[in-house]
Design a protein around this motif. Structure first.
Motif, PDB file in Angstrom:
ATOM      1  N   ARG A 156       0.925  -1.402  -0.101  1.00 29.36           N
ATOM      2  CA  ARG A 156      -0.115  -0.004   0.318  1.00 29.36           C
ATOM      3  C   ARG A 156       1.018   1.148   0.008  1.00 29.36           C
ATOM      4  NH1 ARG A 156      -5.224  -1.736   1.190  1.00 29.36           N
ATOM      5  NH2 ARG A 156      -5.252  -3.776   2.362  1.00 29.36           N
ATOM      6  N   VAL A 213      -0.889   8.326   0.808  1.00 25.59           N
ATOM      7  CA  VAL A 213      -0.633   9.540   0.369  1.00 25.59           C
ATOM      8  C   VAL A 213      -1.558  10.548   1.187  1.00 25.59           C
ATOM      9  CG1 VAL A 213      -0.748  11.189  -1.540  1.00 25.59           C
ATOM     10  CG2 VAL A 213      -0.415   8.529  -2.097  1.00 25.59           C
ATOM     11  N   THR A 229      -3.220  13.929   2.420  1.00 25.78           N
ATOM     12  CA  THR A 229      -4.216  14.799   1.696  1.00 25.78           C
ATOM     13  C   THR A 229      -4.479  16.024   2.631  1.00 25.78           C
ATOM     14  OG1 THR A 229      -6.061  13.725   1.913  1.00 25.78           O
ATOM     15  CG2 THR A 229      -4.987  13.402  -0.243  1.00 25.78           C
ATOM     16  N   GLU A 253      -4.272  14.750  -3.616  1.00 26.44           N
ATOM     17  CA  GLU A 253      -5.037  14.126  -4.735  1.00 26.44           C
ATOM     18  C   GLU A 253      -4.258  13.827  -5.816  1.00 26.44           C
ATOM     19  OE1 GLU A 253      -8.127  12.437  -3.903  1.00 26.44           O
ATOM     20  OE2 GLU A 253      -8.097  13.056  -1.751  1.00 26.44           O
ATOM     21  N   ALA A 259      -1.918  10.856  -5.705  1.00 22.85           N
ATOM     22  CA  ALA A 259      -2.528   9.616  -5.693  1.00 22.85           C
ATOM     23  C   ALA A 259      -2.898   9.339  -7.081  1.00 22.85           C
ATOM     24  CB  ALA A 259      -3.666   9.797  -4.776  1.00 22.85           C
ATOM     25  N   LYS A 260      -3.327  10.022  -7.840  1.00 24.99           N
ATOM     26  CA  LYS A 260      -3.982   9.819  -9.413  1.00 24.99           C
ATOM     27  C   LYS A 260      -2.915   9.543 -10.028  1.00 24.99           C
ATOM     28  CE  LYS A 260      -8.080  12.962  -8.807  1.00 24.99           C
ATOM     29  NZ  LYS A 260      -8.646  14.218  -9.315  1.00 24.99           N
ATOM     30  N   LYS A 313      -1.544   6.058  -9.566  1.00 21.08           N
ATOM     31  CA  LYS A 313      -2.344   4.956  -9.882  1.00 21.08           C
ATOM     32  C   LYS A 313      -2.369   4.903 -11.523  1.00 21.08           C
ATOM     33  CE  LYS A 313      -5.996   5.531  -6.381  1.00 21.08           C
ATOM     34  NZ  LYS A 313      -7.387   5.996  -5.870  1.00 21.08           N
ATOM     35  N   VAL A 331      -2.994   2.221  -3.905  1.00 16.78           N
ATOM     36  CA  VAL A 331      -2.873   3.543  -3.649  1.00 16.78           C
ATOM     37  C   VAL A 331      -3.966   4.206  -2.763  1.00 16.78           C
ATOM     38  CG1 VAL A 331      -2.210   6.113  -4.581  1.00 16.78           C
ATOM     39  CG2 VAL A 331      -1.292   3.794  -5.706  1.00 16.78           C
ATOM     40  N   GLN A 332      -3.761   4.773  -1.676  1.00 17.73           N
ATOM     41  CA  GLN A 332      -4.773   5.049  -0.937  1.00 17.73           C
ATOM     42  C   GLN A 332      -4.528   6.752  -0.302  1.00 17.73           C
ATOM     43  OE1 GLN A 332      -5.018   1.013   1.031  1.00 17.73           O
ATOM     44  NE2 GLN A 332      -6.856   2.018   1.952  1.00 17.73           N
ATOM     45  N   THR A 333      -5.629   7.306  -0.456  1.00 14.42           N
ATOM     46  CA  THR A 333      -5.600   8.838   0.400  1.00 14.42           C
ATOM     47  C   THR A 333      -5.659   8.453   1.767  1.00 14.42           C
ATOM     48  OG1 THR A 333      -7.507   9.465  -0.161  1.00 14.42           O
ATOM     49  CG2 THR A 333      -5.690  10.109  -1.876  1.00 14.42           C
ATOM     50  N   LEU A 354       4.133  10.650   1.709  1.00 13.86           N
ATOM     51  CA  LEU A 354       3.618   9.323   1.421  1.00 13.86           C
ATOM     52  C   LEU A 354       4.381   8.342   2.090  1.00 13.86           C
ATOM     53  CD1 LEU A 354       4.774   7.091  -0.989  1.00 13.86           C
ATOM     54  CD2 LEU A 354       3.960   8.961  -2.452  1.00 13.86           C
TER      55      LEU A 354
END
Length: 107
Positions: A6, A9, A11, A19, A22-23, A26, A48-50, A68
Motif C-alpha cells: 500500500r 498519500v 491529503t 489527490e 495519488a491519481k 495510480k 494507492v490510498q489517500t 507518502l
C-alpha cells in the motif's frame, strides 16, 4: 498466496497536491504494468490510498508536495509531486530501490 503493498498519500495539509499525487501514482501503476506483481512466486497487489494524516508535517509542510508512506516496508517520502510518480513506481516498486531525493529521514 497474495499480499498487498500500500502507498498511503497524505491529503491533510495539501489536499490538492495529495489527490493529484495519488491519481498520478495510480496512472503510473497501470502504465508500467505494476498494479499486480509477482515476487518470489507470490502475487502482490499494489494499492494507492489517500489518508488524512501521516504525522509527517514537520518534515514535509514547507515543501511543494505531499507526503507518502509505502507499506509494508514503511518507507516515507516527502515533497512528492505528481511528476515524481513515474520514478517512484519504476524505482521503488519495480526495482526495489529507494528514491533518495524524496526520502524523509527521522528527525
Amino acid at each position: 498466496m497474495s499480499t498487498v503493498r500500500r502507498l498511503f498519500v497524505c491529503t491533510n495539509q495539501k489536499s490538492g497536491v495529495g489527490e493529484d499525487v495519488a491519481k498520478a501514482l495510480k496512472k503510473e501503476l497501470k502504465i508500467q504494468g505494476l498494479k499486480k506483481l509477482l515476487h518470489g512466486g507470490e502475487r502482490e497487489q499494489v494499492r494507492v490510498q489517500t489518508c488524512n494524516c501521516l504525522d509527517l508535517c514537520k518534515q514535509c509542510k514547507k515543501g511543494p508536495g505531499a507526503a507518502l508512506i509505502v507499506y509494508p516496508e514503511g518507507t516515507a517520502y516527502g515533497k512528492v509531486r505528481p511528476a515524481d510518480a513515474a520514478e517512484l513506481v519504476a524505482r521503488h516498486l519495480g526495482l526495489g530501490q529507494v528514491v533518495e531525493r524524496l526520502l524523509l529521514c527521522d528527525e
